[in-house]
Design a protein around this motif. Sequence first.
Motif, mmCIF file in Angstrom:
data_model
loop_
_atom_site.group_PDB
_atom_site.id
_atom_site.type_symbol
_atom_site.label_atom_id
_atom_site.label_comp_id
_atom_site.label_asym_id
_atom_site.label_seq_id
_atom_site.Cartn_x
_atom_site.Cartn_y
_atom_site.Cartn_z
ATOM 1 N N LEU A 20 0.867 -1.168 -0.054
ATOM 2 C CA LEU A 20 -0.035 0.100 0.013
ATOM 3 C C LEU A 20 0.748 1.248 0.086
ATOM 4 O O LEU A 20 0.583 2.227 -0.800
ATOM 5 C CB LEU A 20 -0.903 0.077 1.361
ATOM 6 N N ALA A 21 1.949 1.170 0.824
ATOM 7 C CA ALA A 21 2.707 2.196 0.724
ATOM 8 C C ALA A 21 3.746 2.629 -0.497
ATOM 9 O O ALA A 21 3.526 3.744 -1.094
ATOM 10 C CB ALA A 21 4.016 2.137 1.897
ATOM 11 N N TYR A 22 3.824 1.546 -1.153
ATOM 12 C CA TYR A 22 4.588 1.685 -2.458
ATOM 13 C C TYR A 22 3.603 1.990 -3.476
ATOM 14 O O TYR A 22 3.876 3.045 -4.391
ATOM 15 C CB TYR A 22 5.220 0.001 -2.989
ATOM 16 N N ALA A 23 2.390 1.563 -3.498
ATOM 17 C CA ALA A 23 1.435 2.110 -4.314
ATOM 18 C C ALA A 23 1.166 3.607 -4.136
ATOM 19 O O ALA A 23 0.829 4.166 -5.221
ATOM 20 C CB ALA A 23 -0.086 1.339 -4.266
ATOM 21 N N ALA A 24 0.888 3.893 -2.963
ATOM 22 C CA ALA A 24 0.832 5.425 -2.619
ATOM 23 C C ALA A 24 1.828 6.421 -3.092
ATOM 24 O O ALA A 24 1.751 7.391 -3.777
ATOM 25 C CB ALA A 24 0.516 5.635 -1.208
ATOM 26 N N HIS A 25 2.957 6.019 -2.939
ATOM 27 C CA HIS A 25 4.298 6.572 -3.419
ATOM 28 C C HIS A 25 4.257 6.711 -4.837
ATOM 29 O O HIS A 25 4.420 7.537 -5.428
ATOM 30 C CB HIS A 25 5.589 5.684 -3.013
ATOM 31 N N LYS A 26 4.029 5.647 -5.845
ATOM 32 C CA LYS A 26 3.853 5.539 -7.292
ATOM 33 C C LYS A 26 2.628 6.521 -7.664
ATOM 34 O O LYS A 26 2.680 7.140 -8.728
ATOM 35 C CB LYS A 26 3.746 4.282 -7.849
ATOM 36 N N ALA A 27 1.432 6.532 -7.023
ATOM 37 C CA ALA A 27 0.560 7.392 -7.361
ATOM 38 C C ALA A 27 0.600 8.819 -7.051
ATOM 39 O O ALA A 27 0.434 9.570 -7.936
ATOM 40 C CB ALA A 27 -0.781 6.975 -6.360
ATOM 41 N N ALA A 28 1.717 9.065 -6.251
ATOM 42 C CA ALA A 28 2.020 10.581 -5.810
ATOM 43 C C ALA A 28 3.045 10.979 -6.805
ATOM 44 O O ALA A 28 3.106 12.308 -6.809
ATOM 45 C CB ALA A 28 2.181 10.588 -4.333
#
Length: 55
Positions: A20-28
Amino acid sequence: MLQIGIATDETGGKVGTFALAYAAHKAASPIRFPPTVALTPVVANWIGKITKGGD
Protein backbone atom coordinates in the motif's frame (compact mmCIF):
# COMPACT_ATOMS: atom_id res chain seq x y z
CA MET A 1 -5.01 -4.37 7.39
CA LEU A 2 -8.00 -5.24 9.52
CA GLN A 3 -9.15 -1.62 9.24
CA ILE A 4 -10.03 -2.21 5.59
CA GLY A 5 -11.56 -5.64 6.22
CA ILE A 6 -8.62 -7.94 5.45
CA ALA A 7 -7.34 -10.32 8.13
CA THR A 8 -3.70 -11.41 7.73
CA ASP A 9 -0.88 -12.85 9.78
CA GLU A 10 2.03 -10.62 10.83
CA THR A 11 4.17 -11.22 7.72
CA GLY A 12 1.27 -10.81 5.36
CA GLY A 13 0.29 -7.63 7.13
CA LYS A 14 3.77 -6.18 6.72
CA VAL A 15 3.85 -7.11 3.05
CA GLY A 16 0.39 -5.62 2.55
CA THR A 17 1.38 -2.42 4.34
CA PHE A 18 4.52 -2.17 2.21
CA ALA A 19 2.47 -2.74 -0.94
CA LEU A 20 0.00 0.00 0.00
CA ALA A 21 2.83 2.42 0.83
CA TYR A 22 4.58 1.63 -2.46
CA ALA A 23 1.36 2.11 -4.42
CA ALA A 24 0.72 5.44 -2.69
CA HIS A 25 4.30 6.51 -3.43
CA LYS A 26 3.92 5.66 -7.12
CA ALA A 27 0.50 7.31 -7.32
CA ALA A 28 1.96 10.54 -5.92
CA SER A 29 4.78 10.66 -8.50
CA PRO A 30 2.92 12.92 -10.97
CA ILE A 31 2.33 15.36 -8.12
CA ARG A 32 5.95 15.28 -6.88
CA PHE A 33 7.94 15.37 -10.13
CA PRO A 34 7.03 18.79 -11.62
CA PRO A 35 7.93 20.78 -8.47
CA THR A 36 11.13 18.76 -8.12
CA VAL A 37 12.18 19.47 -11.70
CA ALA A 38 11.23 23.14 -11.41
CA LEU A 39 12.86 23.77 -8.03
CA THR A 40 16.10 21.80 -8.42
CA PRO A 41 17.95 24.53 -10.38
CA VAL A 42 16.71 27.21 -7.99
CA VAL A 43 17.88 25.31 -4.93
CA ALA A 44 21.19 24.38 -6.60
CA ASN A 45 21.89 28.04 -7.37
CA TRP A 46 20.96 29.04 -3.83
CA ILE A 47 23.28 26.41 -2.36
CA GLY A 48 26.03 27.50 -4.77
CA LYS A 49 25.73 31.09 -3.63
CA ILE A 50 25.93 30.04 0.03
CA THR A 51 29.06 27.96 -0.53
CA LYS A 52 30.78 30.64 -2.65
CA GLY A 53 29.94 33.32 -0.10
CA GLY A 54 31.54 31.34 2.72
CA ASP A 55 35.04 31.38 1.13
